[in-house]
Motif scaffolding. Structure first.
Motif, PDB file in Angstrom:
ATOM      1  N   ALA A  18      65.070  38.657  20.707  1.00  7.35           N
ATOM      2  CA  ALA A  18      63.909  38.303  19.781  1.00  7.35           C
ATOM      3  C   ALA A  18      64.475  38.199  18.270  1.00  7.35           C
ATOM      4  O   ALA A  18      64.523  39.108  17.608  1.00  7.35           O
ATOM      5  N   LEU A  19      64.724  36.911  18.113  1.00 10.10           N
ATOM      6  CA  LEU A  19      65.414  36.591  16.847  1.00 10.10           C
ATOM      7  C   LEU A  19      64.398  36.323  15.827  1.00 10.10           C
ATOM      8  O   LEU A  19      63.285  35.820  15.988  1.00 10.10           O
ATOM      9  N   ARG A  20      64.685  36.505  14.339  1.00  4.44           N
ATOM     10  CA  ARG A  20      63.884  36.346  13.342  1.00  4.44           C
ATOM     11  C   ARG A  20      64.969  35.722  12.364  1.00  4.44           C
ATOM     12  O   ARG A  20      65.946  36.117  12.066  1.00  4.44           O
ATOM     13  N   ASP A  21      64.502  34.714  11.466  1.00  5.17           N
ATOM     14  CA  ASP A  21      65.308  34.214  10.595  1.00  5.17           C
ATOM     15  C   ASP A  21      65.084  34.879   9.306  1.00  5.17           C
ATOM     16  O   ASP A  21      64.392  36.059   9.230  1.00  5.17           O
ATOM     17  N   GLN A  22      65.921  34.619   8.255  1.00  2.00           N
ATOM     18  CA  GLN A  22      65.831  35.260   6.716  1.00  2.00           C
ATOM     19  C   GLN A  22      64.576  35.216   6.403  1.00  2.00           C
ATOM     20  O   GLN A  22      64.402  36.153   5.160  1.00  2.00           O
ATOM     21  N   TYR A  23      63.680  34.500   6.622  1.00  2.00           N
ATOM     22  CA  TYR A  23      62.330  34.431   5.834  1.00  2.00           C
ATOM     23  C   TYR A  23      61.211  35.243   6.898  1.00  2.00           C
ATOM     24  O   TYR A  23      60.183  35.176   6.670  1.00  2.00           O
ATOM     25  N   GLY A  24      61.835  35.790   8.142  1.00  2.00           N
ATOM     26  CA  GLY A  24      60.917  36.589   8.917  1.00  2.00           C
ATOM     27  C   GLY A  24      60.115  35.800   9.956  1.00  2.00           C
ATOM     28  O   GLY A  24      59.412  36.139  10.735  1.00  2.00           O
ATOM     29  N   GLN A  25      60.497  34.515  10.038  1.00  2.00           N
ATOM     30  CA  GLN A  25      59.744  33.778  11.124  1.00  2.00           C
ATOM     31  C   GLN A  25      60.677  33.934  12.523  1.00  2.00           C
ATOM     32  O   GLN A  25      61.813  33.984  12.536  1.00  2.00           O
ATOM     33  N   ASP A  26      59.774  33.948  13.560  1.00  2.00           N
ATOM     34  CA  ASP A  26      60.338  34.282  14.785  1.00  2.00           C
ATOM     35  C   ASP A  26      61.125  32.922  15.555  1.00  2.00           C
ATOM     36  O   ASP A  26      60.567  31.842  15.139  1.00  2.00           O
ATOM     37  N   TRP A  27      62.199  33.007  16.189  1.00  2.00           N
ATOM     38  CA  TRP A  27      62.767  32.023  16.621  1.00  2.00           C
ATOM     39  C   TRP A  27      62.811  31.993  18.237  1.00  2.00           C
ATOM     40  O   TRP A  27      62.943  33.064  18.803  1.00  2.00           O
ATOM     41  N   PRO A  28      62.710  30.978  18.770  1.00  2.00           N
ATOM     42  CA  PRO A  28      63.051  30.847  20.513  1.00  2.00           C
ATOM     43  C   PRO A  28      64.373  31.098  20.697  1.00  2.00           C
ATOM     44  O   PRO A  28      65.313  31.126  19.927  1.00  2.00           O
ATOM     45  N   PHE A  29      64.534  31.680  21.851  1.00  5.48           N
ATOM     46  CA  PHE A  29      65.871  31.766  22.481  1.00  5.48           C
ATOM     47  C   PHE A  29      66.180  30.866  23.604  1.00  5.48           C
ATOM     48  O   PHE A  29      65.335  30.878  24.562  1.00  5.48           O
ATOM     49  N   LEU A 102      69.920  34.242  11.612  1.00  6.76           N
ATOM     50  CA  LEU A 102      69.068  34.898  12.451  1.00  6.76           C
ATOM     51  C   LEU A 102      69.269  36.310  12.762  1.00  6.76           C
ATOM     52  O   LEU A 102      70.576  36.738  12.834  1.00  6.76           O
ATOM     53  N   SER A 103      68.473  37.260  12.641  1.00 10.30           N
ATOM     54  CA  SER A 103      68.448  38.685  12.665  1.00 10.30           C
ATOM     55  C   SER A 103      68.323  38.994  14.226  1.00 10.30           C
ATOM     56  O   SER A 103      67.429  38.705  15.044  1.00 10.30           O
TER      57      SER A 103
END
Length: 162
Positions: A18-29, A102-103
């Protein structure tokens, strides 16, 4: 997210990163495309063991130039670190980076573990870069066990492929 894919009853649980970018937006994997980020035929996933460590910061200082060159080649770039999205935002702001950072914070290290680059002893990814296709399949890898990766190595790998 934790769960078994259909037809795998009794198999170990699969943890979906479950990745989130530096702005807190969710990213797909796999993170080959995301919010406001088009997909590319190939994308570099650069795993960073710790955003604010001296070696990682030396690598990150080179990422801006690499990102511009990769854009000209129509190749994506994603940074992935086990730090929280808030820490990654501080780093990108400090360095003026305009690439997705991505976090892989929670579930902790799930993306690194998925790709087999998680150091189970430290809980951090190894210093590895993976070139992946749209499906997230690894095409090439760059790693370093004794210091910073040279970002121009990513370009050399691509030039050898053409």
């Amino acid at each position: 997210m934790v769960g078994n894919p259909p037809g795998t009853c009794g198999s170990p649980l699969v943890v979906v990163p479950a990745l989130r970018d530096q702005y807190g937006q969710d990213w797909p994997f796999p993170p080959v495309e995301g919010p406001d980020q088009p997909g590319h035929d190939t994308t570099w996933l650069i795993f960073i063991p710790g955003a604010y460590t001296p070696v990682c910061m030396s690598e990150l200082e080179e990422v801006g130039d690499l990102a511009r060159q990769l854009t000209d080649m129509d190749v994506g770039l994603r940074l992935i670190a086990p730090d929280s999205a808030q820490v990654l935002r501080m780093v990108t702001d400090q360095l003026g980076l305009e690439v997705p950072f991505l976090s892989d914070f929670w579930p902790h290290g799930a993306a690194a573990k998925y790709y087999g680059v998680l150091d189970e002893t430290t809980g951090r990814p190894k210093r590895v870069s993976l070139l992946v296709d749209r499906a997230g399949t690894v095409l090439e890898a760059i790693s370093s066990t004794s210091g910073a990766r040279k970002m121009d190595e990513h370009l050399s790998v691509l030039q050898k492929k053409t």
